[in-house]
Design an enzyme around this catalytic site. Structure first.
Site, short mmCIF file in Angstrom:
data_model
loop_
_atom_site.label_atom_id
_atom_site.label_comp_id
_atom_site.label_asym_id
_atom_site.label_seq_id
_atom_site.Cartn_x
_atom_site.Cartn_y
_atom_site.Cartn_z
CG PHE A 153 -1.91 0.90 1.30
CD1 PHE A 153 -2.93 0.68 0.29
CD2 PHE A 153 -1.54 2.47 1.55
CE1 PHE A 153 -4.36 2.53 -0.12
CE2 PHE A 153 -2.43 4.14 1.41
CZ PHE A 153 -3.70 3.50 0.87
CG ASP A 238 5.94 3.95 1.83
OD1 ASP A 238 5.65 4.80 2.64
OD2 ASP A 238 4.56 3.09 0.88
CE LYS A 267 -0.92 6.65 7.11
NZ LYS A 267 -0.58 6.42 5.83
C1 LIG Z 1 -1.00 5.80 4.22
C2 LIG Z 1 0.23 5.86 3.77
C3 LIG Z 1 0.54 5.84 2.63
C4 LIG Z 1 -0.15 7.38 1.50
O1 LIG Z 1 -0.24 8.45 2.63
P1 LIG Z 1 -1.35 9.48 2.28
O2 LIG Z 1 -1.38 10.39 3.13
O3 LIG Z 1 -2.71 8.78 2.88
O4 LIG Z 1 -1.86 9.66 0.76
C5 LIG Z 1 1.44 5.14 1.50
N1 LIG Z 1 2.45 4.21 2.40
C6 LIG Z 1 1.89 3.26 3.11
C7 LIG Z 1 2.83 3.02 3.88
C8 LIG Z 1 0.64 4.12 4.29
O5 LIG Z 1 0.81 3.59 5.10
#
Ligand SMILES: *Cc1c(COP(=O)(O)O)cnc(C)c1O
Length: 409
Positions: A153, A238, A267
């Site tokens: 994700f 990520d 985040k």
């Molecule tokens: C939440 C998340 C994203 C996307 O972040 P948004 O601020 O919702 O666009 C990307 N990678 C990971 C691992 C995430 O948990």
């Protein structure tokens, strides 16, 4: 807001019903929220419009790592609101350089490219790897490949959903962006088989959050690092959800003593107040960008930078990471002690757990938990994710664990 009022009656009440009806009628149905309408929050607790209190065991998917309205973060935001909030990157401002320098130091890197949402930071990392691939590695034009993993994700843009393996996230949004190869997660041999000279980057979550808090086998991240080195590809971690203290260290990669080429952050970087994301890397890698090649009107804005600097200051002492490690051990030992007929598996690290149930679905588990005053979120099928704010007290954590045992027995 520090003492629980006992069992909350989630979803009841006329104010709740009226507000939920408005949401259903006038917001797109791209979410299926629990039947709770929140009015305010403080620390690890929120309160709904009926006055019921809930312990927030999701923390906005780790965006609220420091709790709701952390006094230092609110003060930093308020100070900046009284000065200047947005100038665009057409001008420099006095929070920008310090934010970038302090974030680079926290990450042990050199350069920062700030954006707003996580998906934008992932897009920025993809563009960085491609540009770097053509300019530095010498990949022929438009032939760069980026490897991602099954169950990933990374956000919701058209390019990012192009390499999602979740049918809900992907289907109906084509045509898809080419240039990605998807291999099984946690399988170094599969990754080795997909590597070649056209691979410019490997985009990896050190722990897969949305997939259900999937921790790869020990040594796996080191093997990803080695394969990236062998094939001259950028390792792009990520850490939008796993980073900034969630797993008991600043970055989840640290558990394996691995340093990626690129950290992708988001985040919690915005302190739960404003969206702040960033790509953090070396000067050699982020140096590929020239003026006009990438940007964002709001990226690196004064308000975001001021809040982000306070987030970095909270993390710089290591206290949050220690709390997460210590309370995380407690969380995992208590979850593992839940009866086998109830819980099939507990995964995770630090104050982050994926709990897989045997008999009931994740959604039903979360609805029951809400009725007992605990907010959590299901991921796929039978799993729920627990990610309380790192500032949670041990007593509150124990209270939540008691409610979990009670609600699910
Ligand atoms: C939440 C998340 C994203 C996307 O972040 P948004 O601020 O919702 O666009 C990307 N990678 C990971 C691992 C995430 O948990």
């Amino acid at each position: 807001m520090n003492t629980p009022t006992g069992e909350a009656a989630a979803g009841s009440g006329t104010r709740t019903a009226a507000l939920r009806a408005m949401t259903t009628a006038h917001s797109a149905h791209n979410y299926h929220p629990l039947p709770v309408v929140i009015a305010d929050g403080e620390g690890a607790w929120v309160r709904d419009v009926e006055g019921h209190r809930y312990l927030d065991m999701l923390a906005a998917y780790s965006a609220v790592n420091f709790g709701h309205r952390h006094p230092r973060l609110i003060a930093a935001a308020q100070r900046q609101l009284d000065r200047v909030t947005l100038v665009s990157r057409a001008f420099d401002h006095d929070q920008f350089g310090p934010f970038c320098a302090e974030l680079a130091t926290l990450a042990g890197m050199e350069m920062v490219l700030p954006m707003n949402t996580g998906a934008e930071a992932v897009e920025t990392a993809i563009k960085t790897a491609r540009k770097w691939g053509y300019q530095v590695k010498g990949v022929p034009a438009d032939e760069a490949v980026i490897i991602a993993f099954e169950g990933n994700f990374h956000g919701r843009t058209t390019t990012i959903v192009s390499f999602s393996t979740d049918p809900l996230a992907r289907e109906g949004f084509g045509p898809y962006t080419p240039g990605f190869r998807v291999v099984p997660y946690g399988d170094a041999a599969a990754l080795a088989g997909a590597m070649d000279e056209k691979v410019v980057g490997v985009l990896v979550e050190p722990i897969q959050g949305e997939a259900g808090v999937i921790v790869p086998p020990p040594g796996y991240l080191g093997q990803v690092r080695e394969l990236c080195d062998r094939y001259g590809a950028l390792m792009m971690a990520d850490e939008i959800q796993s980073g900034l203290g969630r797993t008991g260290t600043t970055f989840a990669c640290e558990h394996e003593n691995v340093v990626p080429d690129i950290y992708i952050l988001g985040k919690a970087l915005g302190g739960g107040i404003v969206p702040v994301s960033a790509v953090v890397s070396s000067a050699a890698i982020l140096g590929v960008f020239q003026p006009g090649q990438h940007g964002s009107t709001f990226g690196g804005n004064p308000l975001g930078c001021a809040v982000g600097r306070e987030v970095i200051a909270l993390l710089a002492t290591g206290e949050m990471q220690e709390r997460s490690a210590k309370l995380g051990t407690h969380l995992h030992s208590r979850l593992s002690a839940l009866p086998r007929q109830m819980v099939a598996q507990v995964r995770g690290r630090g104050l982050w757990a994926g709990v897989e149930f045997t008999a009931i679905g994740g959604r039903e588990a979360c609805e029951r938990l809400a009725r007992h005053g605990v907010l959590a979120k299901d991921t796929h099928g039978t799993t729920i994710r627990l990610a309380p704010p790192l500032i949670i007290s041990e007593a509150d954590l124990d209270w939540a664990l008691d409610r979990i045992a009670e609600a699910l027995s």
